[in-house]
Design an enzyme around this catalytic site. Sequence first.
Site, short mmCIF file in Angstrom:
data_model
loop_
_atom_site.label_atom_id
_atom_site.label_comp_id
_atom_site.label_asym_id
_atom_site.label_seq_id
_atom_site.Cartn_x
_atom_site.Cartn_y
_atom_site.Cartn_z
N HIS A 81 44.58 33.06 41.59
CA HIS A 81 44.86 34.28 42.37
C HIS A 81 44.58 34.11 43.87
O HIS A 81 43.50 34.47 44.34
CB HIS A 81 43.95 35.42 41.85
CG HIS A 81 44.34 35.94 40.52
ND1 HIS A 81 45.17 37.03 40.36
CD2 HIS A 81 44.03 35.53 39.29
CE1 HIS A 81 45.35 37.27 39.09
NE2 HIS A 81 44.66 36.37 38.40
N GLU A 90 48.72 41.79 33.06
CA GLU A 90 48.80 41.47 31.64
C GLU A 90 50.28 41.22 31.32
O GLU A 90 51.10 42.12 31.42
CB GLU A 90 48.23 42.66 30.85
CG GLU A 90 48.25 42.51 29.37
CD GLU A 90 47.43 41.31 28.89
OE1 GLU A 90 46.33 41.06 29.44
OE2 GLU A 90 47.91 40.64 27.97
N SER A 91 50.58 39.98 30.94
CA SER A 91 52.00 39.59 30.84
C SER A 91 52.76 40.35 29.76
O SER A 91 53.95 40.65 29.94
CB SER A 91 52.11 38.08 30.63
OG SER A 91 51.28 37.66 29.58
N CYS A 127 49.41 33.94 37.97
CA CYS A 127 48.74 34.26 36.70
C CYS A 127 49.68 34.95 35.71
O CYS A 127 50.62 34.31 35.23
CB CYS A 127 47.48 35.06 37.00
SG CYS A 127 46.24 34.88 35.72
N ILE A 170 41.28 33.84 36.68
CA ILE A 170 40.83 35.01 35.90
C ILE A 170 41.64 35.07 34.60
O ILE A 170 42.83 35.34 34.63
CB ILE A 170 41.03 36.31 36.71
CG1 ILE A 170 40.34 36.21 38.08
CG2 ILE A 170 40.52 37.52 35.92
CD1 ILE A 170 40.65 37.36 39.03
N ARG A 171 41.00 34.77 33.50
CA ARG A 171 41.72 34.66 32.21
C ARG A 171 43.04 33.94 32.43
O ARG A 171 44.11 34.39 32.04
CB ARG A 171 41.94 36.04 31.56
CG ARG A 171 40.65 36.65 30.99
CD ARG A 171 40.84 38.08 30.51
NE ARG A 171 41.17 38.97 31.61
CZ ARG A 171 42.34 39.59 31.75
NH1 ARG A 171 43.28 39.44 30.86
NH2 ARG A 171 42.54 40.37 32.79
N GLU A 176 45.60 35.86 46.22
CA GLU A 176 45.53 37.17 46.89
C GLU A 176 44.12 37.77 46.91
O GLU A 176 43.87 38.70 47.67
CB GLU A 176 46.52 38.16 46.24
CG GLU A 176 46.12 38.75 44.89
CD GLU A 176 46.24 37.76 43.71
OE1 GLU A 176 46.61 36.60 43.91
OE2 GLU A 176 45.94 38.20 42.59
N1 GLN Z 1 45.49 36.71 30.52
C1 GLN Z 1 46.53 37.46 31.14
C2 GLN Z 1 47.84 37.35 30.36
O1 GLN Z 1 47.92 36.63 29.44
C3 GLN Z 1 46.73 36.99 32.57
C4 GLN Z 1 45.50 37.29 33.38
C5 GLN Z 1 45.74 37.52 34.83
O2 GLN Z 1 46.85 37.78 35.31
N2 GLN Z 1 44.67 37.52 35.59
O3 GLN Z 1 48.77 37.99 30.68
#
Ligand code: GLN
Length: 191
Positions: free
Chosen positions: A172, A49-50, A79, A136-137, A174
Amino acid sequence: MKKRIGVLGLQGDFALHRRSLLRSGCEAPIIRYPEELDSCDALVLPGGESTTFVKLLHKSGLFEAIRTFSRSRPLMGTCAGLITLARQVSDGSVEGLDLIDIEVQRNGYGRQVDSFIARVEIPVLSGRSGFEGVFIRAPRILSLGPGVSDLGRCNDDVVMAANERVLVMTFHPEVTSDIRIHRYFADTYVS
Ligand code: GLN
């Protein structure tokens, strides 16, 4: 000597990056404190989560330490790691490290399709160019500045990009067993 590629371990899926790096023949220490960067040849910023990353980077002193590290050593971000490395986040919700000139949109593929798997074309990879992209998101790269190359595409979107020292992707690698991207980073960017 083995290359020593640290994995930022403040949050997120750092353990899987470590696994891929170990399988690529590298050492892969988990990094939580600034002084642990000293012995590393490169650093990976994982997904997660950034907004949390940036908060924890400031709290730990790693924000400035990574910026200094980046003057001489390479970084890879996936990501949320990509978002953290970007020059600009379109909604202004993250003030990151500004180490690669890209503009990104967080969660750029909408809610319904939050997560998906799609084929990514990465011509620089050895063997075949297709790679299984697990999104993923995922953020969406909106634009690349001068000095940033487009290394991989999914449909019409750029999903992997790099400048001289920073390699990023919105998916991703990994979570798959395909270690060609980790190997490419170690071989091409890390000396
Ligand atoms: N949606 C996340 C973000 O905004 C990133 C998602 C992820 O790293 N898989 O930080």
